[in-house]
Design a protein around this motif. Sequence first.
Motif, short mmCIF file in Angstrom:
data_model
loop_
_atom_site.label_atom_id
_atom_site.label_comp_id
_atom_site.label_asym_id
_atom_site.label_seq_id
_atom_site.Cartn_x
_atom_site.Cartn_y
_atom_site.Cartn_z
N VAL A 283 94.90 -48.15 -75.18
CA VAL A 283 95.67 -46.93 -74.91
C VAL A 283 97.10 -47.30 -74.50
O VAL A 283 98.08 -46.72 -74.98
N ALA A 284 97.22 -48.28 -73.61
CA ALA A 284 98.53 -48.68 -73.10
C ALA A 284 99.41 -49.21 -74.22
O ALA A 284 100.58 -48.81 -74.36
N PHE A 285 98.88 -50.12 -75.02
CA PHE A 285 99.67 -50.71 -76.10
C PHE A 285 100.06 -49.66 -77.14
O PHE A 285 101.19 -49.63 -77.63
N SER A 286 99.11 -48.80 -77.50
CA SER A 286 99.40 -47.79 -78.53
C SER A 286 100.40 -46.76 -78.02
O SER A 286 101.25 -46.29 -78.78
N ALA A 287 100.32 -46.40 -76.72
CA ALA A 287 101.29 -45.47 -76.16
C ALA A 287 102.68 -46.07 -76.18
O ALA A 287 103.66 -45.41 -76.56
N PHE A 288 102.80 -47.32 -75.77
CA PHE A 288 104.11 -47.97 -75.74
C PHE A 288 104.72 -48.05 -77.14
O PHE A 288 105.88 -47.66 -77.34
N VAL B 67 112.80 -41.38 -78.92
CA VAL B 67 111.60 -42.07 -78.46
C VAL B 67 111.16 -41.49 -77.11
O VAL B 67 109.96 -41.29 -76.87
N ILE B 68 112.12 -41.20 -76.23
CA ILE B 68 111.80 -40.58 -74.94
C ILE B 68 111.17 -39.20 -75.15
O ILE B 68 110.22 -38.83 -74.46
N VAL B 69 111.69 -38.44 -76.12
CA VAL B 69 111.10 -37.14 -76.43
C VAL B 69 109.66 -37.31 -76.89
O VAL B 69 108.76 -36.55 -76.48
N ALA B 70 109.41 -38.31 -77.74
CA ALA B 70 108.04 -38.57 -78.19
C ALA B 70 107.13 -38.91 -77.02
O ALA B 70 105.99 -38.41 -76.92
N TRP B 71 107.61 -39.77 -76.13
CA TRP B 71 106.82 -40.18 -74.95
C TRP B 71 106.44 -38.97 -74.10
O TRP B 71 105.27 -38.76 -73.77
N LEU B 72 107.42 -38.14 -73.74
CA LEU B 72 107.14 -37.03 -72.83
C LEU B 72 106.35 -35.92 -73.52
O LEU B 72 105.59 -35.21 -72.88
N THR B 73 106.53 -35.77 -74.83
CA THR B 73 105.73 -34.79 -75.56
C THR B 73 104.26 -35.21 -75.56
O THR B 73 103.37 -34.41 -75.24
N THR B 74 103.99 -36.46 -75.91
CA THR B 74 102.60 -36.90 -75.98
C THR B 74 101.96 -36.94 -74.60
O THR B 74 100.80 -36.55 -74.45
N PHE B 75 102.70 -37.39 -73.59
CA PHE B 75 102.09 -37.53 -72.27
C PHE B 75 101.93 -36.19 -71.56
O PHE B 75 100.88 -35.90 -70.99
N GLY C 226 116.12 -47.89 -69.49
CA GLY C 226 115.27 -48.01 -68.32
C GLY C 226 114.37 -46.82 -68.08
O GLY C 226 113.26 -46.97 -67.55
N PHE C 227 114.81 -45.62 -68.44
CA PHE C 227 113.98 -44.44 -68.22
C PHE C 227 112.65 -44.58 -68.95
O PHE C 227 111.58 -44.24 -68.43
N TYR C 228 112.71 -45.13 -70.17
CA TYR C 228 111.47 -45.38 -70.91
C TYR C 228 110.79 -46.65 -70.41
O TYR C 228 109.58 -46.68 -70.19
N GLY C 229 111.58 -47.72 -70.22
CA GLY C 229 111.02 -49.01 -69.85
C GLY C 229 110.23 -48.96 -68.55
O GLY C 229 109.17 -49.59 -68.42
N PHE C 230 110.73 -48.21 -67.56
CA PHE C 230 110.01 -48.07 -66.30
C PHE C 230 109.02 -46.90 -66.34
O PHE C 230 107.93 -46.99 -65.79
N GLY C 231 109.42 -45.80 -66.99
CA GLY C 231 108.60 -44.59 -66.96
C GLY C 231 107.31 -44.70 -67.73
O GLY C 231 106.27 -44.20 -67.28
N ILE C 232 107.32 -45.35 -68.90
CA ILE C 232 106.11 -45.41 -69.71
C ILE C 232 105.02 -46.21 -69.01
O ILE C 232 103.82 -45.95 -69.19
N LEU C 233 105.40 -47.17 -68.17
CA LEU C 233 104.41 -48.00 -67.47
C LEU C 233 103.53 -47.16 -66.56
O LEU C 233 102.32 -47.36 -66.48
N ALA C 234 104.15 -46.21 -65.86
CA ALA C 234 103.40 -45.43 -64.87
C ALA C 234 102.75 -44.18 -65.46
O ALA C 234 101.95 -43.54 -64.79
N THR C 235 103.08 -43.84 -66.69
CA THR C 235 102.57 -42.59 -67.26
C THR C 235 101.65 -42.87 -68.44
O THR C 235 100.44 -42.99 -68.27
N GLY C 236 102.20 -43.00 -69.63
CA GLY C 236 101.36 -43.20 -70.81
C GLY C 236 100.52 -44.45 -70.74
O GLY C 236 99.41 -44.51 -71.29
N MET C 237 101.01 -45.52 -70.05
CA MET C 237 100.26 -46.76 -69.92
C MET C 237 99.41 -46.79 -68.66
O MET C 237 98.68 -47.75 -68.42
N ALA C 238 99.52 -45.75 -67.82
CA ALA C 238 98.70 -45.60 -66.60
C ALA C 238 98.76 -46.82 -65.69
O ALA C 238 97.78 -47.17 -65.04
N GLY C 239 99.92 -47.48 -65.65
CA GLY C 239 100.08 -48.62 -64.77
C GLY C 239 99.40 -49.89 -65.24
O GLY C 239 99.38 -50.89 -64.51
#
Length: 385
Positions: free
Chosen positions: A237-242, A212-220, A139-152
Amino acid sequence: MEPIRSGADTASNYATGSTRATLSPFVFPIAVFLIVQAVSLGVWRLFVDPAMAVWRYYPQPFGMYLFWGILVLVFIGFNFGMAGFSALKQPLRGFAATGLTLLLGFVIPGAFVYGYGLLDPAFTGGAGQGATGLIVLIGFYGFGILATGMAGWPWSDSGLNQAMGGLAQLASGACLTTLGYFLLVYPNLSSTAAPHTVLLSLPVTIGWFYSVIVAWLTTFLIFDNWPWSMLKRRSHVAFSAFAGNFLMGTAIYFGFLALIRSYLVPGEAIEKIGAALPIWAAQLGVWIVFWLIFWANVAGNFPQKFGPFWNRTIRFILCWGLGIVSFEFYTRWFAERILHEAPIVSGFSGDPLTWVDLLNFVMLVYIVYFDFFGLSKIRNANIYN
């Protein structure tokens, strides 16, 4: 307000007031670091410490409630952008948001263990508390990536207000989390699951998905959502970030395991850990995550003046280097001597996920809910830039 940001000097965005101690840009992050450490150690002494705890709830249900507290903070801070709390003044805003987080952080997992657990044995008892806590891994990635790397996206383009957009993100995140949990985690826990349904063993799932979470927070956070930001359309951007974080996270996972086997964990400890060794990719990763969040939100995402390539490279070296050093300091001394965790082998101790997630939770509460209450940074005097 975004709870985890990329970009320059997040801490300096908070208003200075007469009740705040105004600190230099160098002293400010040190003060925040010490506050986070002190509060976390106090919580540890009350509820966790194997030798000194007043009320000992470790490893469960403390871990379950801690992890769900983090996920509820993601709901309130990431997906809803503090909707409903932003009109309140500090410290009332911080106490109100923290109170709701603690309430939901107990009620939601309690509903799984003491409600749904009546129907599914995988969610009953101590094992059920662990199963419920693992929902947060996905869930940390499933919910978090939506509001950050995918910009909602796509909800940010739909004209919805903040509250309705948050509900849409919550529904989307719930779908992603449910899918990920029942594909990767649940088959390892259920006695009724057929062997062929287990895609990855639980230790591999935990270690790989945390990478994967480390990759997300590093890139974002420290790469300013690069390389995904090179694409022009928001949907791309959203699809590639996810999806891209899964590819990058896989490479990170194997890199972490190589570091662990070669340098970071003693050979006798590796033998004792055995088949659970892949989990230690997450144990290393959580330390790097702490420094990524700290660097972007507290330390001003230093440096800012050398151009994108060198700024990102230096941030990467600093955050990942501090994460590796912290892992070694924790496992070789701090875990046993200060936290009183049992040694795995002589001179090597601890369970970093619990301690560092406590640090992350306390740090995010102080940043997101309390807006660094009591502290402010001198404006227009940033020694980093």
